[in-house]
Design an enzyme around this catalytic site. Structure first.
Site, PDB file in Angstrom:
ATOM      1  N   GLU A 304       6.333 -61.064  -3.626  1.00  0.00           N
ATOM      2  CA  GLU A 304       6.439 -62.460  -4.133  1.00  0.00           C
ATOM      3  C   GLU A 304       5.686 -63.250  -3.654  1.00  0.00           C
ATOM      4  OE1 GLU A 304      11.298 -61.922  -5.323  1.00  0.00           O
ATOM      5  OE2 GLU A 304      10.723 -62.445  -3.281  1.00  0.00           O
TER       6      GLU A 304
HETATM    7  C1  TNX Z   1      13.836 -60.088  -3.725  1.00  0.00           C
HETATM    8  S1  TNX Z   1      12.667 -57.497  -3.547  1.00  0.00           S
HETATM    9  C2  TNX Z   1      13.158 -60.332  -2.656  1.00  0.00           C
HETATM   10  C3  TNX Z   1      13.825 -60.794  -1.818  1.00  0.00           C
HETATM   11  C4  TNX Z   1      15.067 -61.221  -2.170  1.00  0.00           C
HETATM   12  C5  TNX Z   1      15.627 -60.488  -3.039  1.00  0.00           C
HETATM   13  C6  TNX Z   1      17.239 -60.657  -3.526  1.00  0.00           C
HETATM   14  C7  TNX Z   1      11.765 -58.437  -2.581  1.00  0.00           C
HETATM   15  C8  TNX Z   1      10.865 -57.420  -1.986  1.00  0.00           C
HETATM   16  N1  TNX Z   1      12.040 -59.574  -2.507  1.00  0.00           N
HETATM   17  O1  TNX Z   1      12.975 -62.023  -1.276  1.00  0.00           O
HETATM   18  O2  TNX Z   1      15.926 -61.695  -1.167  1.00  0.00           O
HETATM   19  O3  TNX Z   1      14.923 -60.075  -4.302  1.00  0.00           O
HETATM   20  O4  TNX Z   1      17.846 -59.792  -4.367  1.00  0.00           O
END
Ligand code: TNX
Length: 492
Positions: A304
């Site tokens: 992300e």
């Molecule tokens: C996505 S999955 C994220 C996290 C969040 C999560 C909550 C991923 C690699 N990153 O930063 O905590 O969703 O479900």
């Protein structure tokens, strides 16, 4: 013998209904190299039985009270390093494996063959019987993981240890700790002390946060290792870095430190890709982290990074990946980091919600193995249904049948079983603050994921799993595990 989770490869109950009974005179016999597992087993059995259960080295034939023997040595090749053979008859329990890890897995099976009150920490009434028969068992996948996010909310060393004990029951062998994120930096780094003194000083909702000193972290790693669990530490880069950016103004492109962050948005922070100090920072942090990590992997995050332009993201990891290699560690990362084409020893962790992803299939073609954590199946922080008081729902609701109902070996298009290193169940903690919260989200879904990762697909069966899960409830109650009473299971 047929109640065990994860389901063993093969179970042959004694046709004559024979059983072994633990008595005050029972001893645990261990060969050299098996003694620590023996002590661990004794530690499990002593509180509820009140028996002495001495751990003794010698093999003798006049054990009137019966014996539990742990033997290391030659076993069928198919058992591999983590497999075991368990034989139970009137005279005793014989557990054999090639390694201590195999014996440890066998011990987890053995405890489930005893009555549920064996899990109590206070003396209970017997009899302490184990049904006779034979179990031969070994894992389907090498990597059977759980992840705990200690950044969004901080969990104390004791809370982490409690979770380690719980995941060990289901033969999980890797604990991935998410040690840094926008809301908090949780591991002491000597060269950059403000990461913890400032960056670790809060958490989601504005609570006090916290961090692990190096000694506390080493102690956690050792506690996990004693349970044959390898810790994989994660420092999330280059996004999810607000806590670091808030701690050191010079890490920011504009030289201005942002405030600490206690919300739950993602994707707004990024290290400054064109500043040299960024790479000194990353190298210092990863060097200290590698020194604390006996395990094979360092996890560098990579998810992300919405505030890092793609070209910068690639440039960043092209500099960071060699740093990890130079430290003698393999690199693990969320699957987006495949954009930087890491070497084939790198471990991408797929967290998407669809069954095809070209970054992943390209990596498989190059020869990488994949770790599966599909968010809509294995995320323990997703709500069970619309009424679940904790958790998020961006990847959907995940009831027990949903968590259990997929085949990791055939889940992604273009990713054959041979390319799967294993399965990991992440637990993000935006909404979770206590051990009760962890337990409510992890139980009963963690055992479901653990079974997918350990048991051969030939044993996969929802009706059988539901029944076996129900039988775990009194064990969880004896350990004060605050589990979710899914309406899909006929709890006793
Ligand atoms: C996505 S999955 C994220 C996290 C969040 C999560 C909550 C991923 C690699 N990153 O930063 O905590 O969703 O479900």
């Amino acid at each position: 013998m047929t109640q065990v989770i994860p389901a063993p490869v093969s179970v042959t109950p004694d046709r004559h209904g024979g059983e072994f009974r633990l008595t005050p005179a029972t001893v645990i016999e261990t060969e050299r190299g098996a003694q620590r597992v023996g002590e661990y087993l004794a530690g499990l059995l002593r509180p509820a039985t009140g028996y002495r259960l001495p751990v003794v080295p010698e093999r003798r034939h006049d054990r009137d009270g019966g014996r539990i023997s742990l033997e290391l040595g030659r076993v069928a090749a198919e058992l591999g390093d983590e497999g075991y053979e368990l034989d139970v008859d009137r005279r005793g329990v014989e557990l054999k494996a090639r390694t201590a890890a195999g014996l440890f897995a066998g011990v987890q099976t053995l405890r489930q063959l005893l009555p549920p009150r064996i899990e109590s920490d206070r003396e209970q009434r017997g009899p302490w019987t184990v049904a006779g028969g034979k179990i031969v068992d070994y894992p389907r996948f090498e990597h059977r993981g759980a992840m705990l996010d200690v950044s969004r909310h901080f969990f104390s060393p004791d809370e982490v240890k409690r979770y380690i004990d719980q995941i060990a029951m289901y033969k999980i062998n890797r604990l991935h700790l998410h040690l840094s994120d926008d809301q908090g930096w949780r591991i002491q780094i000597d060269g950059w002390p403000r990461l913890t003194t400032h960056g670790g000083s809060t958490e989601v909702g504005g609570g006090p946060g916290g961090y692990y000193t190096k000694d506390q972290f080493r102690d956690l790693v050792a506690y996990a290792a004693e349970r044959h669990i390898e810790v994989i530490p994660e420092i999330d880069l280059p996004g999810h870095t607000n806590a670091a950016l808030a701690s050191y103004a010079e890490l920011n492109c504009d030289g201005v430190a942002p405030p600490l962050y206690t919300g739950i948005e993602v994707g707004f922070s990024s290290l400054c890709i064109d500043k040299e100090i960024t790479y000194r920072f990353v190298e210092d942090v990863l060097t200290e982290l590698a020194e604390l990590t006996p395990g094979e992997y360092l996890h560098i995050g990579g998810d992300e990074a919405h505030s890092t332009p793609e070209a910068d993201y690639i440039k960043f990891f092209e500099r960071v990946l060699p740093i990890v290699e130079s430290l003698g560690k393999k690199v693990a990362g969320w699957h987006e980091f495949l954009k930087a084409t890491p070497s084939t020893s790198a471990l991408p962790q797929y967290w998407g919600t669809t069954d095809s992803n070209s970054l992943v299939t390209d990596a498989v073609e190059r020869g990488n193995k994949i770790l599966l954590s599909p968010a809509n199946k294995s995320y323990l922080d997703m709500k069970y249904d619309e009424n679940t008081p904790l958790g998020l729902s961006w990847a959907g609701f995940i009831e027990v049948d949903e968590a259990y109902g997929w085949n990791p070996g055939q889940y992604m298009r273009g990713v054959p079983e041979s390319a799967i290193l294993g399965v990991e169940a992440p637990l993000w903690s935006e909404t979770l603050e206590t051990s009760d919260h962890i337990e409510f989200m992890a139980f009963p879904r963690l055992p479901a994921i653990a079974e997918l990762a350990w048991s051969p697909w030939s044993t996969h069966d929802w009706e059988s799993f539901r029944t076996r899960l129900a039988a775990q409830a009194p064990r969880w109650e004896a350990q004060a595990i605050d589990f979710y009473r899914s309406p899909q299971i006929d709890w006793p």
